[in-house]
Design a protein around this motif. Structure first.
Motif, PDB file in Angstrom:
ATOM      1  N   LEU A 164       3.479  43.128 103.025  1.00 56.29           N
ATOM      2  CA  LEU A 164       2.697  43.020 101.793  1.00 56.29           C
ATOM      3  C   LEU A 164       1.409  43.834 101.884  1.00 56.29           C
ATOM      4  O   LEU A 164       1.022  44.503 100.917  1.00 56.29           O
ATOM      5  CB  LEU A 164       2.378  41.556 101.495  1.00 56.29           C
ATOM      6  CG  LEU A 164       3.588  40.715 101.073  1.00 56.29           C
ATOM      7  CD1 LEU A 164       3.246  39.240 101.068  1.00 56.29           C
ATOM      8  CD2 LEU A 164       4.062  41.144  99.693  1.00 56.29           C
ATOM      9  N   GLN A 167       2.131  47.433 101.310  1.00 59.41           N
ATOM     10  CA  GLN A 167       2.274  47.826  99.904  1.00 59.41           C
ATOM     11  C   GLN A 167       0.930  48.177  99.264  1.00 59.41           C
ATOM     12  O   GLN A 167       0.804  49.204  98.609  1.00 59.41           O
ATOM     13  CB  GLN A 167       2.955  46.724  99.108  1.00 59.41           C
ATOM     14  CG  GLN A 167       4.425  46.572  99.442  1.00 59.41           C
ATOM     15  CD  GLN A 167       5.041  45.375  98.758  1.00 59.41           C
ATOM     16  OE1 GLN A 167       4.373  44.375  98.548  1.00 59.41           O
ATOM     17  NE2 GLN A 167       6.308  45.466  98.416  1.00 59.41           N
ATOM     18  N   ILE A 216      -0.904  36.753  95.391  1.00 56.26           N
ATOM     19  CA  ILE A 216       0.499  36.805  95.812  1.00 56.26           C
ATOM     20  C   ILE A 216       0.603  36.763  97.333  1.00 56.26           C
ATOM     21  O   ILE A 216       1.434  36.044  97.898  1.00 56.26           O
ATOM     22  CB  ILE A 216       1.148  38.097  95.270  1.00 56.26           C
ATOM     23  CG1 ILE A 216       1.178  38.047  93.747  1.00 56.26           C
ATOM     24  CG2 ILE A 216       2.548  38.261  95.820  1.00 56.26           C
ATOM     25  CD1 ILE A 216       1.109  39.406  93.110  1.00 56.26           C
ATOM     26  N   VAL A 220       2.530  33.844  99.605  1.00 57.88           N
ATOM     27  CA  VAL A 220       3.603  34.069 100.586  1.00 57.88           C
ATOM     28  C   VAL A 220       3.195  33.517 101.950  1.00 57.88           C
ATOM     29  O   VAL A 220       3.979  32.850 102.631  1.00 57.88           O
ATOM     30  CB  VAL A 220       3.960  35.576 100.682  1.00 57.88           C
ATOM     31  CG1 VAL A 220       4.970  35.823 101.796  1.00 57.88           C
ATOM     32  CG2 VAL A 220       4.517  36.073  99.358  1.00 57.88           C
TER      33      VAL A 220
ATOM     34  N   ALA B 156       5.686  37.017  94.092  1.00 57.18           N
ATOM     35  CA  ALA B 156       5.823  36.690  95.518  1.00 57.18           C
ATOM     36  C   ALA B 156       7.208  37.084  95.998  1.00 57.18           C
ATOM     37  O   ALA B 156       7.364  37.712  97.051  1.00 57.18           O
ATOM     38  CB  ALA B 156       5.576  35.207  95.758  1.00 57.18           C
ATOM     39  N   ALA B 158       9.405  39.255  94.581  1.00 59.07           N
ATOM     40  CA  ALA B 158       9.642  40.695  94.487  1.00 59.07           C
ATOM     41  C   ALA B 158       8.864  41.456  95.562  1.00 59.07           C
ATOM     42  O   ALA B 158       9.420  42.301  96.270  1.00 59.07           O
ATOM     43  CB  ALA B 158       9.254  41.204  93.102  1.00 59.07           C
ATOM     44  N   ASP B 159       7.591  41.144  95.715  1.00 61.13           N
ATOM     45  CA  ASP B 159       6.770  41.872  96.681  1.00 61.13           C
ATOM     46  C   ASP B 159       7.204  41.590  98.113  1.00 61.13           C
ATOM     47  O   ASP B 159       7.236  42.497  98.947  1.00 61.13           O
ATOM     48  CB  ASP B 159       5.288  41.534  96.498  1.00 61.13           C
ATOM     49  CG  ASP B 159       4.714  42.114  95.218  1.00 61.13           C
ATOM     50  OD1 ASP B 159       5.515  42.551  94.354  1.00 61.13           O
ATOM     51  OD2 ASP B 159       3.484  42.122  95.058  1.00 61.13           O
ATOM     52  N   ALA B 160       7.539  40.341  98.398  1.00 62.31           N
ATOM     53  CA  ALA B 160       7.944  40.004  99.769  1.00 62.31           C
ATOM     54  C   ALA B 160       9.277  40.660 100.116  1.00 62.31           C
ATOM     55  O   ALA B 160       9.424  41.261 101.180  1.00 62.31           O
ATOM     56  CB  ALA B 160       8.038  38.488  99.940  1.00 62.31           C
ATOM     57  N   LEU B 162      10.672  43.335  98.716  1.00 59.63           N
ATOM     58  CA  LEU B 162      10.511  44.790  98.789  1.00 59.63           C
ATOM     59  C   LEU B 162       9.698  45.202 100.006  1.00 59.63           C
ATOM     60  O   LEU B 162      10.001  46.208 100.651  1.00 59.63           O
ATOM     61  CB  LEU B 162       9.843  45.311  97.513  1.00 59.63           C
ATOM     62  CG  LEU B 162      10.707  45.262  96.256  1.00 59.63           C
ATOM     63  CD1 LEU B 162       9.910  45.702  95.038  1.00 59.63           C
ATOM     64  CD2 LEU B 162      11.949  46.137  96.412  1.00 59.63           C
TER      65      LEU B 162
END
Lengths: 236, 236
Positions: A164, A167, A216, A220, B156, B158-160, B162
């Motif tokens: 994360l 990103q 976000i 997580v 959460a 989608a980002d995790a 990806l």
DNA sequence: ACCTGAACACCGTTCAAGT
DNA sequence: ACCTGAACACCGTTCAAGT
């Protein structure tokens, strides 16, 4: 300014290995600052050579290739993280320790996006990384998880935070023009589409535009910590 | 083989826009295959030009720059994912739908690491991405979460996924030599260090060497789904 | 109207030659 | 023993010139 340390200006009473170590350190520091200042695209061997007043090709005696240099720079960033985390008080709850670690990993990605973007998926193999691994493992072990589960959650924690954070780092290294486009994508895309096409996305447009990446990230991290807690409670 | 579609060999009864669309499609397909075959470093404008039997600079009439091409290729990969996910049966539990989506995201990273590595942190803005967003949002909304929480968990998730899939993808694009070094890093580093230095890491060496990335991926996905479930139960 | 190809301003990296 | 600099094999991208 230890700029010239890469040149052989060190006193005679140092061994070849020590000298090389110092030169590497100076190069890593300079590369770190260069990436900070000029971004990922600005960190080239030629530019780093200029910065150190040395021919670019000389750097190849210090590092096998650019990749090795990059990993050394990343390990340096991890060392800074560790320093900021400092000593872990005996009284600190294991979850709070991990929250502090997650916070510093995030901070690194925000402060040094160029380096983080280039190396977030990599293993540096350096001393700082080893200490970080030891610290996170130790902390999960404190929760009472089995050896197997400790490793499982260590990896989940490390990979998720680095993924994360990576990103945001990658995004931060892009042209500011592209960044703006990315940030405005929700409104740009959904605000001007026929009503029936993406009903759920349209219904959530306000929430989609207002959420921020740090929220976000924390969500997580908390999800992983909660899962670890539940598993340790079950096995107790 | 629609290789020559980039050239103006299409019949006269197509508008300029249609023709451009077809040419873009052909270029995207060729770029996808090129990246598949030769990796991230192999996907250059010159090589793509060769593949399409067109001068590299001609591609700049189809895409503003390489970045735009890359995003189009990534959107294409997302379209394939969506096709594989297929229709979502009404009877399917929302968590199972998300598990299937996570599985396909993983599959894309493994199958097309070059593309995934180049674009995992990006927003394509393309039609496939929009449908994917709609699908994931829709699915979380089915769980009974509030609008705000639906968006939070969508991001959460989608980002995790990806982020983690991006890591495997980046790793897969590196030289096989570096990959081997990375895979063997645990034993390489800790097996040959003095006993007292990293006690926890050494105590977990067996577990550290045997865990695989997919297990970690699933663990994080399950942690996020569990958190969403708890939050939806609380608000009910 | 469309495509080409020379050219620009770069890269990482190697290696023979210098001091 | 150490460093240089020419050279190689590439990049993405622009733009005047061709057909």
């Amino acid at each position: 300014m230890a700029k010239d340390t890469v040149r052989a200006t060190t006193p005679a009473r140092t061994t070849r290995r020590e000298r090389k170590g110092l030169q590497q350190e100076a190069a890593v520091k300079a590369a770190f600052e260069l990436a900070q200042r000029d971004g990922a695209a600005g960190l080239t061997m030629r530019r780093l050579g200029e910065e150190l007043k040395v021919d670019a090709t000389t750097l190849y005696r210090l590092f096998r290739d650019k990749d090795e240099l990059l990993l050394a720079v990343y390990d340096h960033a991890t060392a800074v993280e560790l320093e900021e985390i400092g000593e872990v008080p005996d009284s600190e709850h294991w979850q709070d320790t991990l929250r502090r670690i997650a916070d510093r990993i995030w901070a690194t990605a925000v402060r040094s996006p160029a380096i983080a973007a280039l190396t977030f998926a990599r293993t540096t193999g350096g001393p700082a990384e080893r200490r970080m691994v030891e610290l996170i493992l130790e902390t999960f072990a404190r929760s009472g998880l089995s050896r197997e589960a400790t490793v499982r959650y260590y990896r989940a924690f490390a990979d998720a935070t680095l993924g994360l954070a990576g990103q945001v780092a990658v995004l931060a290294t892009l042209d500011s023009e592209i960044q703006a486009k990315d940030a405005a994508s929700w409104t740009r895309i959904y605000a001007h589409l026929p009503d029936g096409e993406y009903p759920t996305a349209r219904a959530h447009i306000t929430e989609l535009t207002s959420i921020d990446r740090r929220t976000i990230y924390d969500l997580v991290v908390e999800a992983v910590l909660a899962a670890a807690e539940r598993e340790s409670a079950e096995s107790a």
